[in-house]
Design an enzyme around this catalytic site. Sequence first.
Site, short mmCIF file in Angstrom:
data_model
loop_
_atom_site.label_atom_id
_atom_site.label_comp_id
_atom_site.label_asym_id
_atom_site.label_seq_id
_atom_site.Cartn_x
_atom_site.Cartn_y
_atom_site.Cartn_z
N GLY A 86 0.81 -1.22 0.00
CA GLY A 86 0.00 0.00 0.00
C GLY A 86 0.83 1.26 0.00
NE ARG A 87 2.89 1.96 5.45
CZ ARG A 87 3.06 2.37 6.69
NH1 ARG A 87 3.30 3.63 6.94
NH2 ARG A 87 2.97 1.52 7.69
CE LYS A 102 6.64 0.42 6.30
NZ LYS A 102 6.90 -0.62 7.31
CG ASP A 114 -1.22 8.63 4.58
OD1 ASP A 114 -0.61 7.55 4.57
OD2 ASP A 114 -1.11 9.47 5.49
NE ARG A 165 9.94 -2.48 3.24
CZ ARG A 165 8.88 -2.97 3.85
NH1 ARG A 165 8.89 -3.10 5.17
NH2 ARG A 165 7.82 -3.34 3.17
NE ARG A 172 5.51 -8.36 2.04
CZ ARG A 172 5.74 -7.54 3.03
NH1 ARG A 172 5.07 -7.68 4.16
NH2 ARG A 172 6.59 -6.56 2.90
CG ASP A 241 -0.27 -8.93 6.15
OD1 ASP A 241 -0.90 -9.53 7.05
OD2 ASP A 241 -0.05 -7.72 6.19
CG ASN A 242 3.19 -7.62 8.68
OD1 ASN A 242 3.16 -7.11 7.57
ND2 ASN A 242 2.54 -7.11 9.71
P1 AMP Z 1 0.77 -3.28 7.91
O1 AMP Z 1 -0.22 -3.32 9.01
O2 AMP Z 1 1.74 -2.12 7.97
O3 AMP Z 1 1.48 -4.59 7.69
O4 AMP Z 1 -0.06 -2.99 6.58
C1 AMP Z 1 -1.14 -3.76 6.17
C2 AMP Z 1 -1.57 -3.31 4.80
O5 AMP Z 1 -1.96 -1.93 4.82
C3 AMP Z 1 -0.51 -3.41 3.73
O6 AMP Z 1 -1.18 -3.66 2.54
C4 AMP Z 1 0.09 -2.02 3.74
O7 AMP Z 1 0.72 -1.74 2.52
C5 AMP Z 1 -1.13 -1.16 3.95
N1 AMP Z 1 -0.84 0.12 4.60
C6 AMP Z 1 -0.44 0.31 5.88
N2 AMP Z 1 -0.29 1.61 6.14
C7 AMP Z 1 -0.60 2.28 4.99
C8 AMP Z 1 -0.64 3.65 4.61
N3 AMP Z 1 -0.34 4.62 5.46
N4 AMP Z 1 -1.02 3.92 3.35
C9 AMP Z 1 -1.34 2.95 2.48
N5 AMP Z 1 -1.31 1.66 2.78
C10 AMP Z 1 -0.96 1.32 4.02
MG MG Z 2 2.97 -5.22 6.56
#
Ligand code: AMP
Ligand code: MG
Length: 477
Positions: A86-87, A102, A114, A165, A172, A241-242
């Site tokens: 997502g980012r 990132k 965002d 990174r 994953r 996913d992590n």
């Molecule tokens: P995370 O909880 O960081 O592992 O993210 C879970 C999902 O949400 C992944 O698809 C990330 O890419 C997306 N994501 C997390 N934070 C953001 C952000 N601020 N903007 C866009 N996508 C995000």
């Molecule tokens: Mg993640």
Amino acid sequence: MPIHLQAASAGLIQYLSPTPVPAPYAVAFSKDCAKQLGIQDDLSHPELLSLLAGNQTHYQNKQWQTYAMAYSGHQFGVWAGQLGDGRAIYLGDWRQYEVQLKGAGPTDYSRRGDGRAVLRSSIREFLCSEAMYHLGIPTSRALAVVGSDLPVRRETIETAAVCTRVAPSFLRIGHIEHYGHNDMQKELENTLDYLIAHHYPEVATKPYPYLALLEAIAMRTGQLAAQWQAVGFCHGVLNTDNTSLLGLTLDYGPFGFLDQFDREHICNHSDEQGRYSYHRQPDILQWNLYCLASAMLLPLKKQLQLDEEAAIERIKSSLDVYAKTYRSAFIDLYRQKLGFQTAHPEDLALIEQLLQLMHHERLDYTLFFRELSEGRQYDAQPSEALLAWLALYQKRIELENMAQDQRLAQMQTINPKYVLRNHLAQNAIERAQAKDFREVARLLKILENPYEEQSGAKDYALPPPADHPPICVSCSS
Ligand code: AMP
Ligand code: MG
């Protein structure tokens, strides 16, 4: 075929450029990571700064084709469907590494986010990736943090940053789950074949390569889990996913190193049930591996030529390798931490007894083992229980055939003097928020040599002061 081209053929990729940030500035840079990538410049080079800010996609006469990839996953134990980068935008491959920006702006997989990351979380990811790498724990690395005064709304208004990174692969469990869940068998097999060819070549000649791949991933994951526990690291958000398919520490968010030892420590304030607390991490990774196996069921069945029930039995027994690897790595690491070269049957009980005691007395995890390695007694006024354990330990040490100074020197190569305690990161972040980036650089330098005592760094080895306000780390980043 590179993995992103395979994903592209399945429509699971978005080619896009990062969204530029206004007036980017250098926050942090890892020369050691740059060396690994063969980069001679640092962020004083305007073209590199601009590339790593996401403001341009060419550098040194090379044009990068940047992209984001889709994946899915289980979040907090629940199927969450499609997620994705997502980012995080791939810059592409640099030597044999994948490089991602990132916080480089929204992508098709941003959902309602965002696409940005804040300075605070970017510094945390940067420092911890490098700290883990130098501790010798498998991890993605970080090359740089570039900041911008672009405001970003989280609980409060903060400013943006982009963290570069680096990993041999960011694949994953969630990638495999995505294909499995959507019945994309061709893409699923392509990705498994890619993993075997590029990251697990040793399984290619096994009778059932996919089963051998699953076992190899499970072994790496078991080893990783033991290393986390032994160093006192909590990941904080162990969603599928992590969870890396290469057994790497990935996606640094609300992670934490233990200060006072508490087996049930929850480092992520959004984790109300404690699903991802310290002592549950090994079980959670096993759960994640079951998700992986279930996503791989069809190709596994096909290769094994078994009916579903028999295949599942076979896969389950293969996955036993995870717990076996974890247990043996766990005991091996703690033997090393305690300075035992030889193995004795009563060692596990001695280790368990120590951890129990540390938990009840809330001893500082890093400091306890380090003091033991420096031949010092941790506590000026040890409890009866600690004295009793130390007496047993002394007896056990007498079974070893090694001079004390040699034993202590070896223990110091596994019990770090410096880890990225939350209060140290927080201090560096607060100064960086005031545009003084020297503390980030200083902390990086110390964490690059975690096992060696460094002059003038006494305070960095200490637990947080008793009156230090608790630091709230949430998923918000
Ligand atoms: P995370 O909880 O960081 O592992 O993210 C879970 C999902 O949400 C992944 O698809 C990330 O890419 C997306 N994501 C997390 N934070 C953001 C952000 N601020 N903007 C866009 N996508 C995000
Ligand atoms: Mg993640």
